[in-house]
Scaffold this motif. Sequence first.
Motif, PDB file in Angstrom:
ATOM      1  N   SER A  57      45.125   1.300 -21.902  1.00  0.00           N
ATOM      2  CA  SER A  57      46.463   0.812 -22.242  1.00  0.00           C
ATOM      3  C   SER A  57      46.961  -0.256 -21.270  1.00  0.00           C
ATOM      4  CB  SER A  57      47.450   1.971 -22.290  1.00  0.00           C
ATOM      5  OG  SER A  57      47.511   2.635 -21.036  1.00  0.00           O
ATOM      6  N   THR A  58      46.649  -0.112 -19.980  1.00  0.00           N
ATOM      7  CA  THR A  58      47.099  -1.079 -18.979  1.00  0.00           C
ATOM      8  C   THR A  58      46.014  -2.076 -18.590  1.00  0.00           C
ATOM      9  OG1 THR A  58      46.466   0.350 -17.120  1.00  0.00           O
ATOM     10  CG2 THR A  58      48.681   0.631 -18.047  1.00  0.00           C
ATOM     11  N   ASP A  59      44.753  -1.805 -18.991  1.00  0.00           N
ATOM     12  CA  ASP A  59      43.610  -2.657 -18.672  1.00  0.00           C
ATOM     13  C   ASP A  59      43.367  -2.728 -17.166  1.00  0.00           C
ATOM     14  OD1 ASP A  59      41.495  -3.982 -19.869  1.00  0.00           O
ATOM     15  OD2 ASP A  59      42.367  -5.954 -19.527  1.00  0.00           O
ATOM     16  N   GLN A  60      43.760  -1.683 -16.446  1.00  0.00           N
ATOM     17  CA  GLN A  60      43.560  -1.637 -14.997  1.00  0.00           C
ATOM     18  C   GLN A  60      42.342  -0.780 -14.660  1.00  0.00           C
ATOM     19  OE1 GLN A  60      47.237  -0.098 -13.411  1.00  0.00           O
ATOM     20  NE2 GLN A  60      48.316  -2.050 -13.603  1.00  0.00           N
ATOM     21  N   HIS A  61      41.586  -1.231 -13.656  1.00  0.00           N
ATOM     22  CA  HIS A  61      40.462  -0.466 -13.129  1.00  0.00           C
ATOM     23  C   HIS A  61      40.886   0.191 -11.810  1.00  0.00           C
ATOM     24  CE1 HIS A  61      38.319  -2.964 -16.022  1.00  0.00           C
ATOM     25  NE2 HIS A  61      37.288  -2.165 -15.902  1.00  0.00           N
ATOM     26  N   LYS A  62      40.567   1.469 -11.676  1.00  0.00           N
ATOM     27  CA  LYS A  62      40.973   2.199 -10.481  1.00  0.00           C
ATOM     28  C   LYS A  62      39.783   2.938  -9.884  1.00  0.00           C
ATOM     29  CE  LYS A  62      45.725   2.964 -12.100  1.00  0.00           C
ATOM     30  NZ  LYS A  62      46.815   3.947 -12.307  1.00  0.00           N
ATOM     31  N   VAL A  63      39.810   3.042  -8.552  1.00  0.00           N
ATOM     32  CA  VAL A  63      38.810   3.806  -7.813  1.00  0.00           C
ATOM     33  C   VAL A  63      39.496   5.052  -7.256  1.00  0.00           C
ATOM     34  CG1 VAL A  63      37.164   3.807  -5.912  1.00  0.00           C
ATOM     35  CG2 VAL A  63      37.562   1.705  -7.211  1.00  0.00           C
ATOM     36  N   LEU A  64      38.891   6.195  -7.506  1.00  0.00           N
ATOM     37  CA  LEU A  64      39.419   7.479  -7.033  1.00  0.00           C
ATOM     38  C   LEU A  64      38.574   7.954  -5.861  1.00  0.00           C
ATOM     39  CD1 LEU A  64      41.222  10.083  -7.524  1.00  0.00           C
ATOM     40  CD2 LEU A  64      39.318  10.905  -8.937  1.00  0.00           C
ATOM     41  N   ARG A  65      39.234   8.390  -4.801  1.00  0.00           N
ATOM     42  CA  ARG A  65      38.539   8.917  -3.621  1.00  0.00           C
ATOM     43  C   ARG A  65      39.045  10.331  -3.336  1.00  0.00           C
ATOM     44  NH1 ARG A  65      39.377   8.678   2.247  1.00  0.00           N
ATOM     45  NH2 ARG A  65      37.381   8.463   3.333  1.00  0.00           N
ATOM     46  N   LEU A  66      38.123  11.306  -3.435  1.00  0.00           N
ATOM     47  CA  LEU A  66      38.459  12.710  -3.206  1.00  0.00           C
ATOM     48  C   LEU A  66      37.816  13.161  -1.902  1.00  0.00           C
ATOM     49  CD1 LEU A  66      37.926  14.076  -6.823  1.00  0.00           C
ATOM     50  CD2 LEU A  66      40.108  13.661  -5.676  1.00  0.00           C
ATOM     51  N   THR A  67      38.635  13.658  -0.976  1.00  0.00           N
ATOM     52  CA  THR A  67      38.177  14.026   0.359  1.00  0.00           C
ATOM     53  C   THR A  67      38.348  15.513   0.595  1.00  0.00           C
ATOM     54  OG1 THR A  67      38.913  11.861   1.144  1.00  0.00           O
ATOM     55  CG2 THR A  67      38.383  13.502   2.814  1.00  0.00           C
ATOM     56  N   HIS A  68      37.263  16.156   1.030  1.00  0.00           N
ATOM     57  CA  HIS A  68      37.310  17.567   1.425  1.00  0.00           C
ATOM     58  C   HIS A  68      37.137  17.626   2.933  1.00  0.00           C
ATOM     59  CE1 HIS A  68      35.131  21.712   1.564  1.00  0.00           C
ATOM     60  NE2 HIS A  68      36.411  21.822   1.879  1.00  0.00           N
ATOM     61  N   THR A  69      38.100  18.200   3.640  1.00  0.00           N
ATOM     62  CA  THR A  69      38.051  18.258   5.091  1.00  0.00           C
ATOM     63  C   THR A  69      37.732  19.666   5.572  1.00  0.00           C
ATOM     64  OG1 THR A  69      40.418  18.733   5.257  1.00  0.00           O
ATOM     65  CG2 THR A  69      39.745  16.423   5.304  1.00  0.00           C
ATOM     66  N   ARG A  70      37.081  19.742   6.704  1.00  0.00           N
ATOM     67  CA  ARG A  70      36.734  21.040   7.291  1.00  0.00           C
ATOM     68  C   ARG A  70      37.998  21.777   7.722  1.00  0.00           C
ATOM     69  NH1 ARG A  70      31.309  21.391   8.365  1.00  0.00           N
ATOM     70  NH2 ARG A  70      30.163  19.410   8.400  1.00  0.00           N
ATOM     71  N   LYS A 109      34.270  16.793   5.424  1.00  0.00           N
ATOM     72  CA  LYS A 109      33.118  17.588   5.005  1.00  0.00           C
ATOM     73  C   LYS A 109      32.385  16.891   3.870  1.00  0.00           C
ATOM     74  CE  LYS A 109      31.775  22.329   3.992  1.00  0.00           C
ATOM     75  NZ  LYS A 109      32.247  23.718   3.805  1.00  0.00           N
ATOM     76  N   SER A 110      33.119  16.277   2.969  1.00  0.00           N
ATOM     77  CA  SER A 110      32.502  15.512   1.891  1.00  0.00           C
ATOM     78  C   SER A 110      33.515  14.526   1.328  1.00  0.00           C
ATOM     79  CB  SER A 110      32.000  16.438   0.776  1.00  0.00           C
ATOM     80  OG  SER A 110      33.082  17.078   0.138  1.00  0.00           O
ATOM     81  N   VAL A 111      33.008  13.430   0.791  1.00  0.00           N
ATOM     82  CA  VAL A 111      33.838  12.417   0.137  1.00  0.00           C
ATOM     83  C   VAL A 111      33.175  12.056  -1.183  1.00  0.00           C
ATOM     84  CG1 VAL A 111      34.800  10.101   0.258  1.00  0.00           C
ATOM     85  CG2 VAL A 111      34.681  11.503   2.320  1.00  0.00           C
ATOM     86  N   GLN A 112      33.936  12.071  -2.264  1.00  0.00           N
ATOM     87  CA  GLN A 112      33.426  11.711  -3.586  1.00  0.00           C
ATOM     88  C   GLN A 112      34.261  10.565  -4.151  1.00  0.00           C
ATOM     89  OE1 GLN A 112      30.786  13.042  -4.982  1.00  0.00           O
ATOM     90  NE2 GLN A 112      30.436  14.904  -3.797  1.00  0.00           N
ATOM     91  N   PHE A 113      33.606   9.681  -4.911  1.00  0.00           N
ATOM     92  CA  PHE A 113      34.283   8.555  -5.523  1.00  0.00           C
ATOM     93  C   PHE A 113      34.112   8.594  -7.031  1.00  0.00           C
ATOM     94  CE2 PHE A 113      33.688   7.000  -1.225  1.00  0.00           C
ATOM     95  CZ  PHE A 113      34.847   6.263  -0.982  1.00  0.00           C
ATOM     96  N   GLY A 114      35.165   8.163  -7.741  1.00  0.00           N
ATOM     97  CA  GLY A 114      35.104   7.947  -9.176  1.00  0.00           C
ATOM     98  C   GLY A 114      35.629   6.559  -9.496  1.00  0.00           C
ATOM     99  N   PHE A 115      35.211   6.011 -10.640  1.00  0.00           N
ATOM    100  CA  PHE A 115      35.573   4.642 -11.010  1.00  0.00           C
ATOM    101  C   PHE A 115      35.891   4.640 -12.498  1.00  0.00           C
ATOM    102  CE2 PHE A 115      33.855   0.027 -11.353  1.00  0.00           C
ATOM    103  CZ  PHE A 115      35.143  -0.477 -11.276  1.00  0.00           C
ATOM    104  N   GLY A 116      37.132   4.261 -12.862  1.00  0.00           N
ATOM    105  CA  GLY A 116      37.532   4.321 -14.260  1.00  0.00           C
ATOM    106  C   GLY A 116      38.475   3.207 -14.657  1.00  0.00           C
TER     107      GLY A 116
END
Length: 392
Positions: free
Chosen positions: A177-190, A166-173
């Motif tokens: 402390s670890t100096d790591q970059h991560k991409v978050l993917r949030l999925t809403h399904t019907r 139904k929708s997909v949202q992304f975050g980037f942070g």
Amino acid sequence: MRRSKRKKASQNTTTTISISELPDHIVCDILTRLPLNSIFTCKQVCKLWRDLTLGPYFAKLHHSRSPLSLISYHDGNDNNNSPSSHFEILQLHDPLVLGRRNRTMKFRTDIDFPPLHTQVVASCNGSILLKNSWSCDDELVIVCNPLRAQHFILPEPPKLALQTYKSVQFGFGHSPSTDQHKVLRLTHTRGLDRLYCHVYTIGIDDEWRSIGDTGQPPTIIISQIIFLNGALHWIGLDNARFIYYFDIEKEQFGSFPLPSRIGKDCNSFGLVDNRLYLHNDHSFCEWRIWEMKDYGDFGSWTLEWVIEQPIIREFKGYVEPLKMLIDGSLLMMFKKTSQRTPVIKTTLASYNPQTRVLKKITYHVIVCRTWSTWGASVADIPCFFSPMDALK
């Protein structure tokens, strides 16, 4: 007498050295004080300077001194004079000086996206997260660094079996402390009113990792996903009286409430000088902008600006506060959509609370082709460090 004259002459003699003989940290200190276009000119002077600008010390020092900028992506089809895809960066110097200093700088890329479906989803430390998709089932996600002319294609996101998105949202942070970059993917399904979460750590993961059912946040996200203090923040439709967050390092969800004095119509979300704000940009009466003075202190929300109807009459479209200027004015970005074509025009204006004047800054307009208002441009500080360096 002759001896004293010789002594005086030796005292007035100065030793000259070339800039190439200076220590590396002195050269970096000089180069980081230059505007971006001058830095790129200096990179072509010699191999030493080029290597210095690609080093972590230079990147960190430059980032600490650089002003906030508007970064936009152009797919090459929105301007006949620029057939290739490129980024444009407009540095928001303070005070804003009209003229050549504030012209946008173009940074070409070798990304070949199909036209019209590319969106600027998020940014973090000067790197840009782009998404190109015809549908939620067909996504191409790329992390780019305009200053380094680098891009990294993320693995294809996983598909949930027997479900329709139904929708997909992304975050980037980024985790400090670890100096790591991560991409978050949030999925809403019907059919299932739940959010499912996948995380990708750049330079570490080979594929997306599932965190499963989030269990807590509402299913429909109605705001931008904002990165601050090692966490991604957003507002959900199911309960707009809370701000939800995802801790980048711990990979855990949480939330904190909003005080009752903030109206339910204040659900537009963003950052001003690294502070969270909320405002009601859809109101025809007035704009009310609340700011969280101390992060984590829920009682520190303060009504900072109220801009009334006569002042905002000529300003239509999505508004996003950006930063406070030295004279106390609030710099804002306006994104206006075209009803017939997928064109977003971005302009700037400043509001002075003392004189109650909202003034357009007309020397520059950014035009992008995209169907998403959020996907036109982002405010961030360009950085010579890239999360893709972890791959080396």
